[in-house]
Design an enzyme around this catalytic site. Structure first.
Site, PDB file in Angstrom:
ATOM      1  N   ASP A  66     -18.127 -28.948  -5.711  1.00 49.57           N
ATOM      2  CA  ASP A  66     -16.623 -29.177  -5.366  1.00 49.57           C
ATOM      3  C   ASP A  66     -15.731 -28.748  -6.672  1.00 49.57           C
ATOM      4  O   ASP A  66     -16.195 -29.539  -7.751  1.00 49.57           O
ATOM      5  CB  ASP A  66     -16.713 -30.517  -4.952  1.00 49.57           C
ATOM      6  N   VAL A  67     -15.051 -27.933  -6.471  1.00 52.41           N
ATOM      7  CA  VAL A  67     -14.141 -27.636  -7.761  1.00 52.41           C
ATOM      8  C   VAL A  67     -13.302 -28.440  -8.372  1.00 52.41           C
ATOM      9  O   VAL A  67     -12.935 -28.564  -9.426  1.00 52.41           O
ATOM     10  CB  VAL A  67     -13.276 -26.372  -7.395  1.00 52.41           C
ATOM     11  N   TYR A 159       3.119 -28.269  -2.182  1.00 50.51           N
ATOM     12  CA  TYR A 159       2.113 -27.187  -2.448  1.00 50.51           C
ATOM     13  C   TYR A 159       2.807 -26.016  -3.174  1.00 50.51           C
ATOM     14  O   TYR A 159       2.257 -25.612  -4.243  1.00 50.51           O
ATOM     15  CB  TYR A 159       1.999 -26.554  -0.981  1.00 50.51           C
TER      16      TYR A 159
HETATM   17  N1  NAD Z   1      -3.346 -17.361   3.670  1.00 55.79           N
HETATM   18  C1  NAD Z   1      -2.017 -17.053   3.225  1.00 55.79           C
HETATM   19  O1  NAD Z   1      -1.165 -16.620   3.823  1.00 55.79           O
HETATM   20  C2  NAD Z   1      -1.886 -17.335   1.749  1.00 55.79           C
HETATM   21  C3  NAD Z   1      -0.678 -17.150   1.035  1.00 55.79           C
HETATM   22  C4  NAD Z   1      -0.553 -17.583  -0.430  1.00 55.79           C
HETATM   23  C5  NAD Z   1      -1.620 -17.993  -0.743  1.00 55.79           C
HETATM   24  N2  NAD Z   1      -2.824 -18.455  -0.400  1.00 55.79           N
HETATM   25  C6  NAD Z   1      -3.778 -18.900  -1.303  1.00 55.79           C
HETATM   26  O2  NAD Z   1      -5.122 -18.164  -0.978  1.00 55.79           O
HETATM   27  C7  NAD Z   1      -6.391 -18.799  -1.211  1.00 55.79           C
HETATM   28  C8  NAD Z   1      -7.091 -18.754  -0.506  1.00 55.79           C
HETATM   29  O3  NAD Z   1      -6.898 -19.042   1.095  1.00 55.79           O
HETATM   30  P1  NAD Z   1      -7.487 -18.677   2.390  1.00 55.79           P
HETATM   31  O4  NAD Z   1      -6.491 -18.991   3.628  1.00 55.79           O
HETATM   32  O5  NAD Z   1      -8.430 -17.578   2.269  1.00 55.79           O
HETATM   33  O6  NAD Z   1      -8.462 -20.213   2.118  1.00 55.79           O
HETATM   34  P2  NAD Z   1      -9.618 -20.647   3.183  1.00 55.79           P
HETATM   35  O7  NAD Z   1      -9.135 -22.337   3.499  1.00 55.79           O
HETATM   36  O8  NAD Z   1      -9.807 -19.826   4.460  1.00 55.79           O
HETATM   37  O9  NAD Z   1     -11.018 -20.976   2.424  1.00 55.79           O
HETATM   38  C9  NAD Z   1     -11.216 -21.572   1.298  1.00 55.79           C
HETATM   39  C10 NAD Z   1     -12.515 -21.611   0.950  1.00 55.79           C
HETATM   40  O10 NAD Z   1     -12.499 -22.514  -0.134  1.00 55.79           O
HETATM   41  C11 NAD Z   1     -13.553 -23.504   0.142  1.00 55.79           C
HETATM   42  N3  NAD Z   1     -13.062 -24.756  -0.547  1.00 55.79           N
HETATM   43  C12 NAD Z   1     -12.075 -25.441  -0.100  1.00 55.79           C
HETATM   44  N4  NAD Z   1     -12.125 -26.637  -0.888  1.00 55.79           N
HETATM   45  C13 NAD Z   1     -13.078 -26.506  -1.915  1.00 55.79           C
HETATM   46  C14 NAD Z   1     -13.398 -27.401  -3.018  1.00 55.79           C
HETATM   47  N5  NAD Z   1     -13.025 -28.452  -3.202  1.00 55.79           N
HETATM   48  N6  NAD Z   1     -14.508 -26.700  -3.634  1.00 55.79           N
HETATM   49  C15 NAD Z   1     -14.923 -25.707  -3.383  1.00 55.79           C
HETATM   50  N7  NAD Z   1     -14.830 -25.041  -2.364  1.00 55.79           N
HETATM   51  C16 NAD Z   1     -13.607 -25.234  -1.561  1.00 55.79           C
HETATM   52  C17 NAD Z   1     -13.639 -23.697   1.519  1.00 55.79           C
HETATM   53  O11 NAD Z   1     -14.709 -24.366   2.164  1.00 55.79           O
HETATM   54  C18 NAD Z   1     -13.287 -22.176   2.120  1.00 55.79           C
HETATM   55  O12 NAD Z   1     -14.590 -21.528   2.104  1.00 55.79           O
HETATM   56  C19 NAD Z   1      -5.643 -20.522  -1.318  1.00 55.79           C
HETATM   57  O13 NAD Z   1      -5.406 -20.717  -2.799  1.00 55.79           O
HETATM   58  C20 NAD Z   1      -4.301 -20.496  -0.661  1.00 55.79           C
HETATM   59  O14 NAD Z   1      -3.261 -21.340  -1.262  1.00 55.79           O
HETATM   60  C21 NAD Z   1      -2.955 -18.004   0.815  1.00 55.79           C
END
Ligand code: NAD
Length: 263
Positions: A66-67, A159
């Site tokens: 957990d980060v 956020y």
């Molecule tokens: N999808 C978008 O439109 C978008 C736009 C801008 C920024 N982002 C950013 O991109 C990043 C990734 O987005 P995504 O939709 O691919 O994410 P997601 O939620 O699909 O995947 C995140 C992964 O991180 C893991 N995770 C969550 N909390 C954790 C923790 N405390 N410790 C370790 N692992 C953990 C989850 O299990 C998951 O596998 C995020 O930072 C998000 O804010 C996404």
């Protein structure tokens, strides 16, 4: 004219990368990109099965952590340093998610939770990452968001504030760590079609959102991973403290030509 071989600058052979939040979406695609270019990737996720799935598909190493917990981040970097031996280390931190946080909401604790989920672990990554890279150098890439520099009020304000903090923190750390041979950069995606967002939103939603984006479509996870790969590779050897928007032009402002008022 130099005799630089640009194809070599994209090779990550012999390098170890830690991807935090590797289990799905953008993280999973980043693992694929790094691994295709020759890196050995330590795939870290709070959900062990996700980490294992991605690691086994990419010849990586799965690690559950957990980060947001300092002791677990300490363990992640000691494990990665053991795998790497003496060479430079790379880190990509992808973890982050939007929680609903209206300004008028009675739930004042949600602001704190949002910062834990987006910003606090970036500090931990910089702290433990810099310690692990101290005598070997390396680079770190964080996933920010265009929400961190385009102001939009509403449910995602906390956020957006946390992502703005991430951008600023990364720039400050880049300045501080540059003399130690450590680069720090950010990729700031716009709306991106991750499997989680695709599962939760209708075709109508994607059509409507696409019409607001200058390039007429949302990003794919591969668009984001490509920018991460550039920053993580020796192609970006002289690039630090940058935030690269990968957003099809969204952060440039609303689509439409400027109209002069009648005089
Ligand atoms: N999808 C978008 O439109 C978008 C736009 C801008 C920024 N982002 C950013 O991109 C990043 C990734 O987005 P995504 O939709 O691919 O994410 P997601 O939620 O699909 O995947 C995140 C992964 O991180 C893991 N995770 C969550 N909390 C954790 C923790 N405390 N410790 C370790 N692992 C953990 C989850 O299990 C998951 O596998 C995020 O930072 C998000 O804010 C996404």
């Amino acid at each position: 004219m130099s005799n630089t071989d640009y194809r070599n600058l994209l090779s990550l052979h012999g390098q170890v990368f830690v991807v935090l939040g590797a289990g799905q979406g953008i993280g999973e695609e980043v693992v694929r990109a790094l691994s295709q270019c020759g890196a050995r990737v330590v795939c870290v996720d709070s959900v062990l099965e996700r980490a294992q799935h991605v690691a086994s598909a990419n010849n990586g190493i799965a690690l559950a952590a957990d980060v947001t917990k300092p002791e677990e981040m300490d363990r992640v970097f000691s494990e990665a340093s053991k795998v790497q031996g003496s060479g430079p280390l790379g880190v990509v931190n992808v973890v982050g998610m939007v929680l609903r946080n209206e300004l008028a909401s009675e739930d004042t604790g949600s602001w704190k939770r949002q910062f834990e989920l987006v910003l606090d672990h970036v500090w931990l990554t910089l702290h433990f990452g810099a310690k692990a890279m101290k005598d070997r150098g390396g680079n770190m890439v964080f996933i920010g968001s265009i929400a961190g520099h385009v102001v939009r009020s509403g449910a995602a304000l906390a956020y957006a504030s946390a992502k703005a903090g991430l951008h600023h923190l990364a720039k400050g750390a880049a300045q501080e760590l540059a003399p130690s041979g450590i680069r720090v950069n950010v990729v700031a995606p716009g709306l991106t079609r991750t499997p989680r967002l695709v599962a939760n939103n209708s075709a109508e939603y994607w059509k409507q959102e696409s019409s607001r984006i200058p390039m007429g479509r949302p990003g794919e996870t591969s668009d984001v991973a490509s920018a991460v790969l550039y920053l993580a590779s020796p192609l970006a050897a002289y690039v630090t403290g940058n935030v690269i928007a990968v957003d099809g032009g969204s952060s440039l402002g609303a689509v439409g030509s400027f109209k002069l008022a009648a005089s």
